[in-house]
Scaffold this motif. Structure first.
Motif, mmCIF file in Angstrom:
data_model
loop_
_atom_site.group_PDB
_atom_site.id
_atom_site.type_symbol
_atom_site.label_atom_id
_atom_site.label_comp_id
_atom_site.label_asym_id
_atom_site.label_seq_id
_atom_site.Cartn_x
_atom_site.Cartn_y
_atom_site.Cartn_z
ATOM 1 N N THR A 72 15.443 1.433 4.423
ATOM 2 C CA THR A 72 14.794 0.135 4.554
ATOM 3 C C THR A 72 15.745 -0.897 5.152
ATOM 4 O O THR A 72 15.340 -1.699 6.016
ATOM 5 C CB THR A 72 14.289 -0.343 3.179
ATOM 6 O OG1 THR A 72 13.445 0.666 2.623
ATOM 7 C CG2 THR A 72 13.559 -1.639 3.293
ATOM 8 N N PRO A 81 12.212 -8.180 10.305
ATOM 9 C CA PRO A 81 11.110 -8.044 9.330
ATOM 10 C C PRO A 81 9.705 -8.029 9.960
ATOM 11 O O PRO A 81 8.765 -7.497 9.341
ATOM 12 C CB PRO A 81 11.285 -9.269 8.441
ATOM 13 C CG PRO A 81 12.707 -9.653 8.584
ATOM 14 C CD PRO A 81 13.084 -9.294 9.982
ATOM 15 N N SER A 86 8.896 -2.124 9.948
ATOM 16 C CA SER A 86 9.142 -2.810 8.671
ATOM 17 C C SER A 86 7.835 -2.965 7.912
ATOM 18 O O SER A 86 7.779 -2.747 6.680
ATOM 19 C CB SER A 86 9.760 -4.192 8.923
ATOM 20 O OG SER A 86 10.988 -4.071 9.602
ATOM 21 N N PHE A 90 6.466 -1.266 4.240
ATOM 22 C CA PHE A 90 5.852 -2.012 3.148
ATOM 23 C C PHE A 90 4.471 -1.474 2.804
ATOM 24 O O PHE A 90 4.109 -1.328 1.632
ATOM 25 C CB PHE A 90 5.757 -3.494 3.547
ATOM 26 C CG PHE A 90 5.145 -4.349 2.484
ATOM 27 C CD1 PHE A 90 5.889 -4.888 1.446
ATOM 28 C CD2 PHE A 90 3.760 -4.619 2.512
ATOM 29 C CE1 PHE A 90 5.306 -5.672 0.472
ATOM 30 C CE2 PHE A 90 3.166 -5.402 1.531
ATOM 31 C CZ PHE A 90 3.948 -5.934 0.502
ATOM 32 N N LEU A 94 6.067 0.571 -0.339
ATOM 33 C CA LEU A 94 6.281 -0.409 -1.406
ATOM 34 C C LEU A 94 4.978 -0.840 -2.060
ATOM 35 O O LEU A 94 4.857 -0.862 -3.298
ATOM 36 C CB LEU A 94 7.014 -1.631 -0.823
ATOM 37 C CG LEU A 94 7.541 -2.647 -1.838
ATOM 38 C CD1 LEU A 94 8.520 -1.988 -2.801
ATOM 39 C CD2 LEU A 94 8.217 -3.814 -1.116
ATOM 40 N N GLN B 669 4.233 -10.448 -5.512
ATOM 41 C CA GLN B 669 4.833 -9.121 -5.485
ATOM 42 C C GLN B 669 3.874 -8.137 -4.799
ATOM 43 O O GLN B 669 2.654 -8.325 -4.764
ATOM 44 C CB GLN B 669 5.129 -8.647 -6.907
ATOM 45 C CG GLN B 669 6.153 -9.493 -7.658
ATOM 46 C CD GLN B 669 7.544 -9.382 -7.043
ATOM 47 O OE1 GLN B 669 7.923 -8.339 -6.525
ATOM 48 N NE2 GLN B 669 8.275 -10.500 -7.067
ATOM 49 N N PRO B 670 4.435 -7.077 -4.213
ATOM 50 C CA PRO B 670 3.571 -6.090 -3.536
ATOM 51 C C PRO B 670 2.550 -5.455 -4.467
ATOM 52 O O PRO B 670 1.485 -5.011 -4.011
ATOM 53 C CB PRO B 670 4.569 -5.060 -3.028
ATOM 54 C CG PRO B 670 5.838 -5.807 -2.861
ATOM 55 C CD PRO B 670 5.852 -6.798 -3.960
ATOM 56 N N THR B 702 10.465 -9.816 -0.147
ATOM 57 C CA THR B 702 9.447 -9.090 0.613
ATOM 58 C C THR B 702 8.387 -10.042 1.194
ATOM 59 O O THR B 702 7.402 -9.566 1.802
ATOM 60 C CB THR B 702 8.753 -8.073 -0.299
ATOM 61 O OG1 THR B 702 8.184 -8.743 -1.423
ATOM 62 C CG2 THR B 702 9.758 -7.035 -0.796
ATOM 63 N N GLN B 706 5.373 -9.293 3.967
ATOM 64 C CA GLN B 706 3.990 -9.427 3.525
ATOM 65 C C GLN B 706 3.234 -10.430 4.426
ATOM 66 O O GLN B 706 2.044 -10.222 4.732
ATOM 67 C CB GLN B 706 3.958 -9.896 2.069
ATOM 68 C CG GLN B 706 4.382 -8.805 1.084
ATOM 69 C CD GLN B 706 4.422 -9.308 -0.332
ATOM 70 O OE1 GLN B 706 5.304 -10.125 -0.655
ATOM 71 N NE2 GLN B 706 3.466 -8.867 -1.149
#
Lengths: 192, 897
Positions: A72, A81, A86, A90, A94, B669-670, B702, B706
């Motif tokens: 990562t 990002p 990337s 995710f 993730l 948060q994811p 993150t 996102q």
């Protein structure tokens, strides 16, 4: 402690020099926080590396952690990002892992509430279970029964806000007391 | 030339002179030729003389002649000569610094009283001058002479001064003498009666000076009794009489009885019938009773002098013991001596009665009194010290050992007996050292025995005149062999086959062994003493301490501990004296400590439990229900009407101008992305549709990804391309948490993102956390003037999860509102979407979401009821089981009845 006092005074007094010095102190705090994140990543890598070398239980998980940490880091640092790789990391690594944990949490909460009455029955447990069931059912019933819409604001705005304000007031008073104790040196911050 | 300091007066005299020019004291020792013969200068001369042996073999004929003469005679001779030659000061020369004080006092007192004029010719060098073992105290000066000797000398001159120097043995002649001299001095003369003088040696024993003018009269008269006795007995004494000088032959009746008892020559004992008449006539009333009871002389093969008696028989030229002499000659008793008088006799004299001549004895035995034969033990033995008997080699045995053969000279040695009987302190001293002497010899030659030596031993004996006990005390422990040589005249008792020394643990006469005080005995090294005896393979025998406070103890002072304790050390018990309770507690503690290192066993239960089954059943039911609804795509729940907070959000977004910048914070948060993405997607789609440029910022690492993910998803859904930095701006991660937010609302510094970077018209915060929503709200609404921009005019729209709704809603419900609009949960997204013609993700999730909520509520209700019922039943069962045992007891039945 002095920096905390300076920042605190800046909320009440607007002095040119004091405001500049206050802004500089807060920038230093942001930089130190960014470095702390890097230090945290390094520490995390060292801990799992030691576990992997010692061969103790869970060393394989540490190996997986280190592999994907390195992967990562390389992808995000190299592609930035906003790159597709990337986002791919995710979306397919993730987010599903953390979403699965939330799904397990939902099942675990249902079973915990169901076993709550098997041990001992008291008034507070009964109130808790009834509240959970009402809120779950009411959100559904509101959609199924249009006449119940007039009760929605009363149910969702009065009781939750009343409780939340009490919590917020407690938080505010606690934050003030703790802040003053830290600034006066009588106590330390909980996260230090 | 260097001067010599006189030891007496302290004045210097030129070296080379024999006497001090100031005081006349003798500067050179008499026996200068043999200085090595005085190894121990501290020993009195008289003691040395007692321990002295035969002169060296190289001595000349005069020495041999003197050897046959009694020592006390030699001493008297020396005394007379010294006094004659040296005059008044001569006594000082002989009384050197090594003389004993008491002897010096005696001599000084007498000399000061009556200095004697010089008598006789000048002193001739005789064998006594060459002998280191001469009795110096007698040879010192005339002034040292005891009164009785003086009186005897005066007796010789009684014709001139009968009133002053008359010798009175019985009356006051002994008033100035010490007791030991009063009782012992005549005994020196008595040996003459016991000594057998061979014809020729008797001639030779009489030195030339004796018949000369220098001889005192009393000494001249000394030999008369012998002659008279022999004459009276009718014995043939021609050789003796022929050899006697005139002064001896002309002795009158003044001679004491002990002189009358002079033994005849050739070892022939006097006839018992000859003595009484002669002695009685000669001695008359002047003789004391004890002298009258003097035992008759015994045959003596060797010389009659002390030297001859002390000399080993085999080394003395003329003193070779005649092996054929009778074992015990008859004892001659004087007239008037009877059994009644015998009780008045001194012990030593009684002992002398019973001493056999034993002229053939060559072995001296240091015997323990207890080991003697009863027949040979006399009652006087206890008074006679054994050590003194051992000092007299010629005596061979003075009664200690009844089994050993005795020479006549030793048996008839009244001089030694006199000295030993009076010097009782020496007996004690000897007793204290006798143990050392004997014990040191145990390992080699047996108890208290030493072999009579050869020529080498004779030399050592002549040179080392220390007695056995002194030799043992000084060097005997270190070199027993040398000590053995130093006492050649000591016979070997081992030859006799019987131990004579003091046996450890036995009580020696005059010495009580191991009489320690209790406190000292308690300090004994018990460990070493207990572990030392009977050591297997121990090299060194145990020793019994003979002197000091440790006398009588065994092996308490090993000479070489490293060698003698080579064996294994004793093992001592290490068992602790603990009680049963302490032992139990110690065992318990030991078990606890041992249990700490034992790994705890994991509780192993059944692999399939009701809890796990229930968990799997609930999860399966939820999954199957949601999957069935998604597959069927049946909408069972219609979207709700938008609420006021959702309507406010839509109105605010609709009120923003195109191209304006809004701050969109992606702070969730994811794991909450399913719910939050649906909410954020509806608002962002609305923004992009209005041409508003969102600026993404996140306080989570993150958040930037996102945000990019949302943009890509919206772009995919809307079939439009959204370019970064033109249609949206992604500022990435804002570190520092709450501090970072506070810094964000400060004037821009170029280091961190700032609210002053863009002209934000609205701040939209998408978060699932109530705390993070609170932070955003609190930092945005900073006091006026603290922020570079009028943040109070910035619109704040909170897009939060359903779990954060109650907390954020309080800010929305505040007055004035701190949050202008609120979109919370999937229901808020559906209501926000309801205003648009295109259905989004929230609409797709709405039906399954509601179905899942109903199913979860039903499961909670049923599981809760099931748990409630089973719990109550279990509680009743447990209560019932608790009541039954109580009712079954007799006591409870009685109470119930």
């Amino acid at each position: 402690m002095l920096s905390g006092l300076i920042v605190l005074i800046g909320y009440f007094v607007s002095l040119p020099g004091l405001m500049d010095f206050r802004a500089a102190l807060m920038d230093w705090a942001v930089i130190l926080a960014a470095v702390a994140v890097i230090v945290g990543v390094i520490n995390l890598s060292r801990v799992h590396w030691n576990k992997l070398r010692s061969g103790q239980n869970g060393a394989a998980y540490s190996g997986v952690t280190l592999v994907f940490l390195a992967l990562t880091t390389i992808v995000v640092l190299y592609f930035q990002p906003d790159h597709a790789w990337s986002v791919w990391v995710f979306n397919y690594l993730l987010a599903p892992i953390e979403g699965s944990l939330m799904a397990i949490l939902a099942v675990t909460l249902i079973i915990a509430i169901g076993r709550m009455f098997s041990r001992q029955m008291n008034f507070f447990r009964l109130i808790f279970v009834i509240t959970v069931l009402v809120f779950l059912a009411f959100s559904v019933l509101l959609t199924l029964i249009p006449g119940l819409a007039i009760l929605r604001e009363e149910v969702y705005d009065v009781f939750p806000v009343a409780g939340a304000r009490g919590i917020l007031l407690g938080i505010a008073l606690g934050a003030i007391a703790t802040g003053l104790r830290v600034l006066m040196g009588a106590d330390r911050s909980y996260n230090r | 030339m260097a001067d010599v300091r006189c030891p007496m007066c302290g004045k210097s005299t030129p070296a080379g002179q024999e006497s001090c020019r100031h005081c006349g004291a003798r500067l050179k020792p008499v026996w200068e030729s043999k200085p090595e013969s005085h190894p121990d200068a501290d020993v009195p001369d008289w003691l040395r003389s007692l321990g002295s042996e035969t002169p060296a073999s190289g001595q000349t004929a005069p020495a041999k002649a003197d050897a046959s003469a009694p020592d006390w005679l030699s001493g008297l001779r020396d005394q007379g000569e010294n006094s004659a030659s040296e005059g008044p000061g001569g006594e000082d020369s002989d009384l050197g610094g090594e003389e004993d004080d008491w002897l010096a006092r005696i001599g000084a007192g007498s000399s000061a009283a009556s200095p004697k004029p010089a008598k006789g010719p000048e002193r001739k060098p005789t064998a006594e001058d060459l002998r280191p073992n001469e009795v110096d105290w007698l040879a010192g000066s005339a002034a040292e002479l005891p009164d009785w000797l003086k009186s005897s000398e005066g007796g010789e001159a009684s014709g001139a001064e009968p009133d002053n120097d008359t010798f009175d043995w019985g009356a006051g002649g002994d008033q100035g003498l010490p007791d030991w001299l009063q009782t012992g001095t005549p005994q020196k003369n008595t040996p003459a009666g016991k000594v057998e003088k061979p014809p020729e040696p008797v001639k030779n024993d009489l030195p030339d000076w004796l018949p000369g003018s220098g001889a005192p009269d009393w000494l001249k008269s000394e030999s008369l009794p012998e002659v008279a006795a022999g004459t009276a007995a009718g014995e043939t004494q021609a050789p003796d009489e022929a050899g006697l000088p005139d002064w001896l032959s002309g002795a009158g009746n003044e001679l004491p009885d002990w002189l009358h008892s002079e033994p005849p020559a050739q070892g022939t004992p006097k006839a018992p019938q000859a003595a009484p008449g002669a002695e009685t006539a000669s001695s008359g009333n002047e003789l004391p009773d004890w002298l009258e009871s003097e035992p008759k002389p015994e045959p003596k093969p060797s010389g009659t002098g002390l030297l001859g008696r002390l000399a080993p028989p085999q080394t003395s030229p003329q003193g070779v013991p005649a092996s054929g002499t009778p074992a015990k000659p008859p004892v001659t008793k004087t007239a008037g001596s009877g059994e009644a008088e015998e009780g008045e006799m001194p012990d030593w004299l009684l002992q002398a009665h019973e001493e056999p001549p034993a002229g053939t004895a060559e072995v001296f035995t240091y015997s323990e009194p207890g080991s003697e034969k009863p027949a040979e033990r006399s009652e006087q033995d206890a008074d006679l010290s054994a050590w003194l008997a051992t000092l007299t080699p010629g005596a061979k045995d003075t009664g200690r050992s009844g089994t050993s053969k005795k020479t006549p000279a030793s048996a008839a040695s009244p001089q030694a007996s006199e000295e030993t009987s009076d010097l009782s302190w020496l007996d004690d001293l000897e007793g204290s050292y006798s143990g050392l002497t004997v014990e040191s010899d145990q390992s080699e030659a047996g108890y208290g025995t030493l072999a009579v030596g050869s020529a080498d031993e004779q030399e050592i004996a002549s040179g080392d005149d220390l007695p056995a006990w002194l030799a043992a005390a000084t060097a005997g422990e270190e070199r027993p062999a040398a000590k053995k040589e130093a006492q050649p005249w000591l016979p070997v008792a081992a030859e006799k086959g019987q131990p004579a020394g003091p046996v450890p643990g036995q009580e020696t006469s005059g010495l009580n062994l191991a009489e320690l005080p209790s406190w000292l005995e308690a300090m004994r090294p018990v460990g070493s003493a207990a572990g030392s005896p009977e050591k297997p393979g121990g090299g060194e025998p145990e020793q019994v301490e003979g002197a000091g406070p440790l006398a009588g103890l065994h092996g308490v002072l090993p000479a070489e501990p490293d060698i003698s304790q080579a064996e294994k050390p004793p093992v001592y018990s290490v068992r602790l004296n603990v009680s049963d309770t302490q032992e139990t507690q110690a065992r318990t503690l030991s078990d606890l400590i041992a249990a700490e290192v034992q790994p705890a066993k994991l509780a192993t239960g059944p692999a399939v439990t009701s809890k796990s089954v229930l968990r799997v059943a609930v999860a399966a039911l939820l999954l199957l229900t949601l999957l069935a609804q998604m597959v069927a795509n049946v909408v069972y729940f219609d979207p709700q009407q938008p609420s006021e907070d959702v309507k406010a959000a839509r109105d605010l977004v609709d009120g923003l101008p195109a191209g304006s910048h809004v701050l969109f914070a992606v702070d969730y948060q994811p794991g909450f992305s399913a719910e939050m993405d649906a909410l954020s997607d509806e608002v962002l789609t609305h923004l992009f549709s209005k041409g508003i440029v969102p600026v993404f910022l996140s306080t989570t690492p993150t958040g930037a990804i996102q945000a990019e993910r949302l943009v890509r998803k919206i772009a995919a859904e809307t079939q439009q391309s959204l370019s970064a930095n033109s249609q949206y701006v992604n500022r990435g991660f804002l570190p520092g948490g709450e501090v970072g937010l506070a810094s964000f609302f400060q004037p821009p510094t170029g280091i961190a993102p700032s609210i002053g970077d863009f002209d934000y018209k609205m701040i939209l915060v998408a978060t699932e956390s109530p705390e993070r929503a609170r932070e955003w709200i609190q930092q945005i609404r900073s006091p006026a003037g603290s922020a570079p921009v009028a943040s109070a005019n910035i619109l704040v729209v909170m897009i939060v999860s359903a779990q954060a709704d109650p907390l954020v809603r309080s800010y929305y419900a505040a007055n004035p509102r701190q949050v202008q609009a609120l979109v919370s949960g999937l229901s808020g997204a559906v209501m926000y979407e309801s205003g648009r013609a295109q259905a989004g993700a929230a609409a797709r999730y709405w039906s399954p979401y509601n179905l899942g909520l109903i199913l979860a509520a039903v499961l909670m209700i049923f599981t809760s009821l099931y748990s409630l019922i089973t719990g109550q039943l279990e509680l009743r069962r447990s209560k019932r089981q608790a009541v039954i045992p109580a009712a079954a007891t007799p006591g409870s039945e009685g109470k119930t009845a």
